[in-house]
Design an enzyme around this catalytic site. Structure first.
Site, short mmCIF file in Angstrom:
data_model
loop_
_atom_site.label_atom_id
_atom_site.label_comp_id
_atom_site.label_asym_id
_atom_site.label_seq_id
_atom_site.Cartn_x
_atom_site.Cartn_y
_atom_site.Cartn_z
N GLY A 191 -2.15 0.15 -13.67
CA GLY A 191 -1.94 1.17 -12.65
C GLY A 191 -2.42 0.68 -11.29
CB CYS A 192 -1.41 1.69 -7.89
SG CYS A 192 -1.36 3.48 -8.10
CE1 TYR A 193 -5.73 5.71 -5.38
CE2 TYR A 193 -4.54 6.96 -7.03
CZ TYR A 193 -4.95 6.80 -5.72
OH TYR A 193 -4.58 7.71 -4.77
CB SER A 240 -7.35 -1.11 -5.79
OG SER A 240 -7.85 0.17 -6.11
#
Lengths: 346, 346, 346, 346
Positions: free
Chosen positions: D148-150, D153
């Protein structure tokens, strides 16, 4: 009718003061100054004002300014403010200073974060103008230090918890984000449209932002003990608004429901603080152009942390609106006078 | 105190009416309706209103609405408006209709651009509510057809020239650009943030936009002869504002200086039209949130063309602000009452 | 491998050249210069480049630059370009100049719109680098004058009609809008985020913009007769993109269908021009980051006018992408090499 | 040449896959599916693709898709992915799944945060595709669960510290902000331009966001012990980008200098992680359109906390770029192939 001057009128907080004061029924704006633009009409700089406020900007000569006004808003950079405020006070004027110069009680702290303080004598007389926690002292004050934008959003977020001693004061993190008006109107590459647009960034991370001592001073006073915070500001590609997401730990387990109740009680009757119902979260969009601070306290039950989200318009509750609120209190006007406008959305 | 209802309150023009009317000292908002959101509080839909306007949205039952209000703003889609306006009129209410339903005098023209008109009888009674050219007829009117956003910006740009017969009425091009609130609040892919942001586009080019017959009707009346225009709307990635750049040809050579003088004379005393001094050009940013229309007429001396640039806030002078202006005229209030707020900049 | 220098690399067109050239398989960037930032790494100025292009910016010493490169892109302000281009040419280098200095064939015209031309001798040798209308002359050219951004969008919009003699050449209006990168990277109040954001404005209206002589020169050559245009540029709150909406009149009545066919035939085989099918309109969002020019010609059958809408990315087809395209043609590389990247959307 | 299908091609991650894969020299895109838009050309939905990718969208019939492709990217909502992935695997295809369906190892955790898992058998075979911490397992994998994106990061921000056991694993706060593409392309009022623009807000605060179990799973594996985090996502008015500001506490006092060194060593040789030099902070603007993750670790010496700021493009390193990176590893292509494009700035 109160005659009012704005010193440093050609910046965004100056413009916002004009916008608000021109809707205030008890105020006449009689004098605007600007170092860079003296001699020009303010409406040539800000065409929004055309036909409504066409005053000519003057040089900042304190005595002449004082002749024209009963109360003076100083919207100057730090240091520049304390070069003129003593004169205004000596001449018996009320001053509401929007710079950092009179916010820190201890001149040594000011010296450590800024530079040597030039006017420690008046520091003691200054009242920190956050009405929600210091209203009675503001009444009739000669010199009000108008709070910074980030501090306003963070102190209001934490005041109920610290005042009641409910959290570990050593465990506070404030993660904040500001619109670009916070950077002012100076011509800098970093503030260019194309440098800011479509990007989100942190800046001044790691305990270096100059709002930290102000926040810590006020939170410590609320807590009754000295505390430190971790604070990270961010820059959002939008004009106005500050959102702070504050993290802390309760001394005893609590619930979102209890927190909402606590905040609603604490801020009961406050005209400019809205504690949101459980399940709602603030957005800067919902306070844009208004003097509201929207607050949502909640508990992360998985980790036990308390999170408080607060939203203000940095130019209104974070600067000029709060300054007008302070003027109202100082002068005995109804506190909401001139500040009843609803937020502009979209 | 005038009791006022807003029918169709959950869209952006509805919200803007609320924002403006809550600052109006002679008005009480007593009723809000919404088809989709009846039963919900308006402040749950628009949290900006929280604590200031927490009315519950009602179903649109015309008779009940009429019981609560002396004057009704209808902020409905076309067709939906003319389904309820007749009832309001029959019950003796004043109506200010923000839809297109009563703007076109000829029901056949309406039929050609929209669909068969359901209420031609009231068409004749409706007054086109552009105060700057039809103020006297608006006074006391039962039904005011509030002008469209593009038409407002274009008609005000051309009125002085057409009224005086100074241009070739067959040679008019209006190139306009609107912020995204112009597309309303319906959930459509085309209006999503990521579809609109960072792009500029034309739409409805080639004589297809439904505001064309309205613009042509009013320009023809001003010119005293039937005329056609070329009109191209564009979409700008911003919330509010319409800028129109209008091109035409003078019958006799003229200069920018003469035009500015002509416009200043024509609009002398108008509270909401600002003719800019030679050398200045309007921006939508300078009227955002205000009821002003900023105008700059000029001559391209190389080609002999006249260019007029006009800027309005599409939600204010282009919709809800103009509606409040019309209410003021209809009801005999000072025309600027509730509309004195300065533009929000930045 | 072609060694390439970029003179004036610290602006947005310089950065865009780097972005494109680093994806070009036949090019090595060997030298970057910057007056203001010599000695700094380009990746400190533009952190996007970190780890990919960390060259140190050099002072602009023409002979040293020429030693390092076979072909030089000059991305300088006007006047600054013609102070160094002669040296590069004398040393046998190819030059692609992105400034205005070599675009106007007649030094007197340059003098009238800019200032006296310093290098008229090379003016005659310069090829105006709009490949779609002058590809054969670009091949092997020593000096290519890379077209301006507005001119590119407008000339491509009108070329088929003028070349075929289908319109009244005296009746051309170009209404254009540009993203903010068009204003460059200089620190000016007018280009600040908060001054530009949420506003749409015209500027340089009335025949004053310096791109006008360039547009008229090229359109006149296409038409085979001297013509003048009315041109109004606007500023859009977005980073990239130019949309031009061009109005003209056909000599004989025509239809959208015929125009689309005409344009598709005219631009057949062009790798970077897309003529949209009838019913579609361009958006700058659909060409962002790519070298495409999207075109939609259409007829307003009510008024008989022809409207052509064109969209480019001002930094790509309007500057650096077109410069790379020209380099490819000059050097005999496939014309699309390094320019195959699809637009970035959203 | 690898034949590749994209299932769910009409969303933003689908489009981004197309953008990247069309620059990949070893890949042919042979099939695109879309439930809502089957039968339409992809370039009618995303005009950026016109002339470059004009494939017709097909219905999602797994067997037919498998016939056309060796490797399939599934860019579907959760649940929809696990309805088709088993078929692809059974038919011997490689799958890179961009949904959440195969990221959580424990089907009960999936059940607790989403709904009962339909395909636990393949869960065990799935490899979590964060190359920087699990590259060797991705090689040759049949099923890669693209992170996933979060989580991307945040995990990259913490991996060096957790792997080395340097922090209190019970004291981690991740404060993140995402551009609006993170909300997808569905037509919802909350995602409208005017609802999002000019506002900054928190959402899903208090431990409710579905990316939490994914983050905790991977951080726990790195730490070698089970841990919980506090995570607050925010929405930024911009198209692309995620910035995470992560707060934690070291077991032993450390310095920014030491941290930067630690991170540079840990990520040495990683093609897509850039550890910034001391004093620099990431911006999403500097990674827009690229597959980079920019990291800046630092110490707040006043409070002793560690802060790590990380920036990615949520559609590239946070989704489609990482998926292409995984495809490269799975298939034995150079890991950076097709991902060399520099960020688009501005």
């Amino acid at each position: 009718m109160l005659n009012v001057a704005i010193v440093g009128a050609s910046g965004y907080t100056g413009l916002e003061l004009i916008r608000l004061l021109y809707c205030h029924p008890e105020v006449a704006v009689t004098c605007l100054t600007s170092e860079q633009s003296a001699g020009r009409k303010i409406s040539d700089i800000f065409p929004t004002l055309r036909g409504r406020c066409d005053l000519t900007l003057e040089n900042l000569e304190p005595v002449r300014v004082a002749e024209k006004a009963d109360l003076i808003f100083t919207a100057l950079p730090h240091k520049a403010a304390m070069e003129v405020v003593p004169t205004f006070l000596k001449l018996g004027k009320h001053v509401i200073d929007l710079s950092a110069d009179y916010r820190l009680r201890d001149p040594d702290v000011y010296g450590a974060w800024y530079e040597p303080h030039l006017n420690p004598a008046n520091l003691k007389k200054a009242v920190y103008g956050l009405a929600e926690i210091r209203r009675s002292k503001i009444r009739g004050a000669r010199l009000v230090a108008n709070p910074g934008c980030y501090p306003t959003s963070i102190i209001l977020a934490l005041a109920p918890l610290l005042k009641k001693g409910l959290i570990h004061s050593g465990d506070i993190i404030a993660d904040s984000a500001s619109g670009v008006t916070g950077a002012g109107r100076a011509a800098k590459v970093d503030s260019l449209y194309c440098e800011v647009n479509e990007g989100f960034r942190a800046y001044g991370a790691g305990g270096t932002h100059r709002h930290i001592p102000e926040i810590e001073q006020e939170l410590s006073l609320l807590a009754g003990e000295s505390l430190l915070i971790t604070f990270t500001p961010h820059l959002v590609p939008m004009d106005r608004g500050i959102l702070s997401t504050v993290y802390t730990r309760p001394r005893q387990a609590t619930t979102t429901e209890q927190l909402v109740k606590l905040y609603q009680d604490f801020y009961k009757g406050e005209p400019f603080v809205r504690v949101l119902p459980q399940g709602s979260l603030p957005s800067t969009a919902f306070v844009r152009g208004s003097n509201f601070c929207d607050l949502a306290p909640l508990v992360d039950s998985r980790t036990g942390r308390i999170i408080i989200v607060s939203a203000i318009d940095n130019l209104v509750k974070g600067a000029s609106g709060q300054a007008v609120q302070n003027m109202n209190i100082v002068c005995g006007f109804p506190e909401t006078m001139g500040l009843e406008g609803l937020a502009l959305f979209p």
